[in-house]
Write a protein that holds these residues in place. Structure first.
Motif, PDB file in Angstrom:
ATOM      1  N   ARG A  70       0.811  -1.221   0.000  1.00 45.71           N
ATOM      2  CA  ARG A  70       0.000   0.000   0.000  1.00 45.71           C
ATOM      3  C   ARG A  70       0.843   1.270   0.000  1.00 45.71           C
ATOM      4  NH1 ARG A  70      -3.347  -3.306   3.386  1.00 45.71           N
ATOM      5  NH2 ARG A  70      -2.460  -2.430   5.310  1.00 45.71           N
ATOM      6  N   LEU A  71       2.153   1.154  -0.178  1.00 50.85           N
ATOM      7  CA  LEU A  71       3.009   2.324  -0.270  1.00 50.85           C
ATOM      8  C   LEU A  71       3.113   2.786  -1.720  1.00 50.85           C
ATOM      9  CD1 LEU A  71       5.978   1.521   2.159  1.00 50.85           C
ATOM     10  CD2 LEU A  71       4.231   3.277   2.442  1.00 50.85           C
ATOM     11  N   VAL A  72       2.798   4.058  -1.968  1.00 49.70           N
ATOM     12  CA  VAL A  72       2.886   4.636  -3.309  1.00 49.70           C
ATOM     13  C   VAL A  72       3.715   5.914  -3.234  1.00 49.70           C
ATOM     14  CG1 VAL A  72       0.664   3.670  -3.984  1.00 49.70           C
ATOM     15  CG2 VAL A  72       0.752   5.985  -3.036  1.00 49.70           C
ATOM     16  N   PHE A  73       4.146   6.386  -4.406  1.00 52.83           N
ATOM     17  CA  PHE A  73       4.974   7.589  -4.457  1.00 52.83           C
ATOM     18  C   PHE A  73       4.162   8.830  -4.094  1.00 52.83           C
ATOM     19  CE2 PHE A  73       7.568   4.861  -7.225  1.00 52.83           C
ATOM     20  CZ  PHE A  73       8.818   5.090  -6.650  1.00 52.83           C
ATOM     21  N   VAL A  74       4.790   9.708  -3.342  1.00 53.20           N
ATOM     22  CA  VAL A  74       4.175  10.982  -2.986  1.00 53.20           C
ATOM     23  C   VAL A  74       4.266  11.931  -4.177  1.00 53.20           C
ATOM     24  CG1 VAL A  74       4.364  13.003  -1.468  1.00 53.20           C
ATOM     25  CG2 VAL A  74       4.753  10.705  -0.550  1.00 53.20           C
ATOM     26  N   GLY A  75       3.189  12.659  -4.430  1.00 52.10           N
ATOM     27  CA  GLY A  75       3.236  13.712  -5.436  1.00 52.10           C
ATOM     28  C   GLY A  75       2.865  13.308  -6.839  1.00 52.10           C
ATOM     29  N   LEU A  76       2.707  12.021  -7.111  1.00 50.82           N
ATOM     30  CA  LEU A  76       2.314  11.594  -8.442  1.00 50.82           C
ATOM     31  C   LEU A  76       0.792  11.596  -8.558  1.00 50.82           C
ATOM     32  CD1 LEU A  76       4.771   8.643  -9.234  1.00 50.82           C
ATOM     33  CD2 LEU A  76       4.922  11.044  -9.903  1.00 50.82           C
ATOM     34  N   PRO A  77       0.253  11.967  -9.723  1.00 50.76           N
ATOM     35  CA  PRO A  77      -1.209  12.026  -9.870  1.00 50.76           C
ATOM     36  C   PRO A  77      -1.876  10.657  -9.794  1.00 50.76           C
ATOM     37  CG  PRO A  77      -0.113  12.392 -11.981  1.00 50.76           C
ATOM     38  CD  PRO A  77       0.945  12.419 -10.933  1.00 50.76           C
ATOM     39  N   LEU A  78      -1.164   9.613 -10.157  1.00 46.61           N
ATOM     40  CA  LEU A  78      -1.682   8.252 -10.073  1.00 46.61           C
ATOM     41  C   LEU A  78      -1.009   7.530  -8.911  1.00 46.61           C
ATOM     42  CD1 LEU A  78      -1.628   7.277 -13.851  1.00 46.61           C
ATOM     43  CD2 LEU A  78      -3.595   8.048 -12.519  1.00 46.61           C
ATOM     44  N   SER A  79      -1.721   6.575  -8.328  1.00 49.80           N
ATOM     45  CA  SER A  79      -1.154   5.806  -7.214  1.00 49.80           C
ATOM     46  C   SER A  79      -0.198   4.762  -7.779  1.00 49.80           C
ATOM     47  CB  SER A  79      -2.282   5.142  -6.410  1.00 49.80           C
ATOM     48  OG  SER A  79      -3.092   6.124  -5.809  1.00 49.80           O
ATOM     49  N   ILE A  80       1.059   5.142  -7.918  1.00 52.05           N
ATOM     50  CA  ILE A  80       2.080   4.284  -8.507  1.00 52.05           C
ATOM     51  C   ILE A  80       2.999   3.774  -7.403  1.00 52.05           C
ATOM     52  CG2 ILE A  80       4.025   4.167 -10.104  1.00 52.05           C
ATOM     53  CD1 ILE A  80       1.384   4.434 -11.504  1.00 52.05           C
ATOM     54  N   THR A  81       3.107   2.458  -7.283  1.00 49.60           N
ATOM     55  CA  THR A  81       4.003   1.862  -6.309  1.00 49.60           C
ATOM     56  C   THR A  81       5.408   1.744  -6.906  1.00 49.60           C
ATOM     57  OG1 THR A  81       3.633  -0.414  -7.034  1.00 49.60           O
ATOM     58  CG2 THR A  81       2.050   0.508  -5.453  1.00 49.60           C
ATOM     59  N   LEU A 110     -13.365   7.174 -15.289  1.00 52.77           N
ATOM     60  CA  LEU A 110     -12.366   7.389 -16.331  1.00 52.77           C
ATOM     61  C   LEU A 110     -10.958   7.406 -15.739  1.00 52.77           C
ATOM     62  CD1 LEU A 110     -11.687   7.994 -19.274  1.00 52.77           C
ATOM     63  CD2 LEU A 110     -12.035  10.434 -18.770  1.00 52.77           C
ATOM     64  N   GLY A 111     -10.795   8.049 -14.590  1.00 50.71           N
ATOM     65  CA  GLY A 111      -9.491   8.077 -13.944  1.00 50.71           C
ATOM     66  C   GLY A 111      -9.019   6.688 -13.551  1.00 50.71           C
ATOM     67  N   LEU A 112      -9.919   5.883 -13.024  1.00 50.20           N
ATOM     68  CA  LEU A 112      -9.560   4.519 -12.648  1.00 50.20           C
ATOM     69  C   LEU A 112      -9.251   3.668 -13.877  1.00 50.20           C
ATOM     70  CD1 LEU A 112     -12.156   3.882  -9.810  1.00 50.20           C
ATOM     71  CD2 LEU A 112      -9.686   4.122  -9.557  1.00 50.20           C
ATOM     72  N   ALA A 113      -9.991   3.893 -14.974  1.00 51.62           N
ATOM     73  CA  ALA A 113      -9.721   3.154 -16.210  1.00 51.62           C
ATOM     74  C   ALA A 113      -8.338   3.500 -16.763  1.00 51.62           C
ATOM     75  CB  ALA A 113     -10.800   3.450 -17.247  1.00 51.62           C
ATOM     76  N   ASP A 114      -7.978   4.786 -16.719  1.00 50.62           N
ATOM     77  CA  ASP A 114      -6.650   5.203 -17.180  1.00 50.62           C
ATOM     78  C   ASP A 114      -5.554   4.546 -16.336  1.00 50.62           C
ATOM     79  OD1 ASP A 114      -7.816   6.799 -19.087  1.00 50.62           O
ATOM     80  OD2 ASP A 114      -7.664   8.640 -17.907  1.00 50.62           O
ATOM     81  N   HIS A 115      -5.743   4.569 -15.023  1.00 47.51           N
ATOM     82  CA  HIS A 115      -4.754   3.982 -14.114  1.00 47.51           C
ATOM     83  C   HIS A 115      -4.604   2.489 -14.361  1.00 47.51           C
ATOM     84  CE1 HIS A 115      -3.567   2.359 -10.035  1.00 47.51           C
ATOM     85  NE2 HIS A 115      -2.582   3.176 -10.312  1.00 47.51           N
ATOM     86  N   ALA A 116      -5.738   1.793 -14.492  1.00 48.07           N
ATOM     87  CA  ALA A 116      -5.702   0.348 -14.719  1.00 48.07           C
ATOM     88  C   ALA A 116      -5.039   0.010 -16.050  1.00 48.07           C
ATOM     89  CB  ALA A 116      -7.114  -0.228 -14.679  1.00 48.07           C
ATOM     90  N   PHE A 117      -5.285   0.817 -17.075  1.00 51.22           N
ATOM     91  CA  PHE A 117      -4.698   0.546 -18.385  1.00 51.22           C
ATOM     92  C   PHE A 117      -3.175   0.697 -18.344  1.00 51.22           C
ATOM     93  CE2 PHE A 117      -3.739   1.729 -22.867  1.00 51.22           C
ATOM     94  CZ  PHE A 117      -4.171   0.557 -23.447  1.00 51.22           C
TER      95      PHE A 117
END
Length: 458
Positions: free
Chosen positions: A38-49, A108-115
């Motif tokens: 559950r740790l993701v990068f701070v400051g990125l628009p998407l929740s990227i681990t 739409l945001g979740l679809a972009d992230h998942a893609f």
């Protein structure tokens, strides 16, 4: 098919191993398993681990490496590569269909992230399939996965036995938690642990995928009269991790893995495996009182289990939603809680989000990888390679079964492991083909019609 002559690639110095697909895959697998999910990068628009970032880099490396002839990236079609391309094409079609019409901004945001994550996972699997060349490099990757699995199982043991969460010491600067949910869950008076993963179910299923690989290297070391204690110790630790997850899905997955292995193993190894399993359970019975009783209760009270009823009460809702977009679905990740009904079944969720085409491509990707592993077993005469083919095929039955008991693709760690093992099946198949059928072609210069033959690197 693009071919490569021996002159096109300089030989590495003696004792020097150049970084390759296995190197990046090892970094990914270590970060995937060790860094809390559950740790993701701070400051990125998407929740990227961190693992997501590495897999995106792996996808870019695979893509650009195919523009060269000196990086040992394998060329040509294989079953696993085709399966990955078919799945990717289905996801592109689903994404295009979903975004062609109006989608609410949240969906739409979740679809972009998942893609983006789909591209990352596909690129990782392709990098392993095409970029891990030779049995030694594939062994290097899989052994590192086993060691990382043993490490997180120790974390799970501390969580279960002592209620000590070591994941707080694994928090890296520049990262933040996406949620404050605990890694330890109390259920029916007992404790369930997730180690570094998002949920105990994910931890248990991941252990069921890693355990047979640890057993393989224990058996392989024994066959070659090499030290094997380290691999048996890893197998015991991973087995304990599976038990401490207290997950029904993990037991079902391990049962399917065991069926495949017992069918392929010789009779003597089957008897030894059954005896060791019985001894392991006896030790658990006395060392951790109540744990076996908890597992027995998970299966003896299926008719009265609230979680089972919750998983089956939503079929009517799913059927109505599937009927709206039967072929390509409504879009990956657009059906989510709490906005929509939760489906604890990846196949139902796939039918809703990706339709019949996406669901068929998802299953086919795993089935083709299993076929490739078994085909490598058939082609090879080396006992270690044959056993590894059977082992990898068995490993992939766990996520196939797990997809029927929880929404597997919502959990990044077990999803990443699945794509890693799919890529490993492709790499093993390529290596077995190269060893079984050494292809040669003449090297033609500008003034000669024929010349010496050199191996073609697939």
């Amino acid at each position: 098919m693009t071919t490569l002559t021996s002159e096109a690639e300089p030989l590495p110095k003696k004792g020097f191993v150049r970084a390759d697909g296995a190197t990046l895959a090892v970094v990914f697998s270590t970060v995937l398993l060790v860094v809390p999910a559950r740790l993701v990068f701070v400051g990125l628009p998407l929740s990227i681990t961190p693992a997501n970032l590495i897999s995106l880099i792996a996808a870019a490396c695979w893509f650009f490496a195919h523009f060269t002839l000196v990086l040992r990236m394998a060329k040509g079609r294989t079953p696993v590569r085709t399966g990955l391309f078919v799945y990717g094409s289905a996801m592109v079609a689903t994404y295009g269909f979903a975004t062609y019409r109006y989608l609410p901004p949240d969906e739409l945001g979740l679809a972009d992230h998942a893609f983006i994550l789909i591209i990352a996972n596909l690129g990782l699997a392709l990098l392993v399939c095409d970029g891990v060349r030779g049995a030694d490099r594939l062994d290097f990757l899989l052994k590192c996965m086993v060691l990382a699995g043993a490490f997180i199982s120790v974390i799970g043991a501390f969580q279960y036995l002592f209620n000590i969460d070591l994941t707080r010491f694994l928090e890296l600067p520049g990262l933040r938690y996406t949620s404050e949910e605990a890694f330890v869950i109390e259920r029916s008076g007992g404790r369930r642990v997730g180690a570094t993963m998002g949920h105990p179910i994910e931890f248990g299923v991941a252990c069921s995928m890693l355990l047979p690989i640890a057993v393989h290297y224990g058996n392989k070391a024994k066959m070659r009269a090499e030290p094997s204690l380290r691999w048996w110790a890893c197998a015991v630790l991973i087995g304990l991790g599976l038990m401490f997850s207290v997950s029904r899905s993990a037991v079902l997955g391990l049962g399917c893995v065991a069926v495949v292995l017992l069918i392929g193993w010789p009779a003597r190894r089957r008897l030894i495996a059954l005896g060791v399993t019985l001894g392991f359970l006896v030790v658990i019975r006395f060392a951790v009182p109540g744990l076996l009783g908890t597992f027995i209760g998970l299966f003896s009270n299926l008719g009265n289990d609230d979680s089972i009823r919750y998983r089956t009460h939503d079929y009517d809702v799913a059927a109505a939603e599937i009927a709206k977009h039967p072929w390509l679905g409504r879009g990956v990740a657009t059906w989510y809680a709490p906005k929509h009904q939760v489906f604890d079944n990846q196949y139902i969720l796939n039918l809703v989000e990706t339709g019949f085409i996406g669901t068929a491509a998802f299953v086919a990707m795993f089935v083709v990888a299993i076929y490739a592993a078994l085909r490598a077993r058939h082609l090879s005469t080396d006992p270690g390679t044959r056993d590894l083919g059977l082992t990898l095929a068995a490993c992939l039955t766990a996520p196939l079964i797990g997809s029927a008991t929880f929404d597997l693709l919502a959990f990044a760690t077990v999803t990443g492991l699945g794509f890693l093992i799919i890529g490993a099946c492709g790499a093993l198949h390529r290596n077995a083909l190269a060893e079984a059928v050494p292809v040669q072609r003449p090297v033609q210069g500008p003034s000669q019609a024929s010349g010496p033959t050199v191996p073609v690197i697939r």
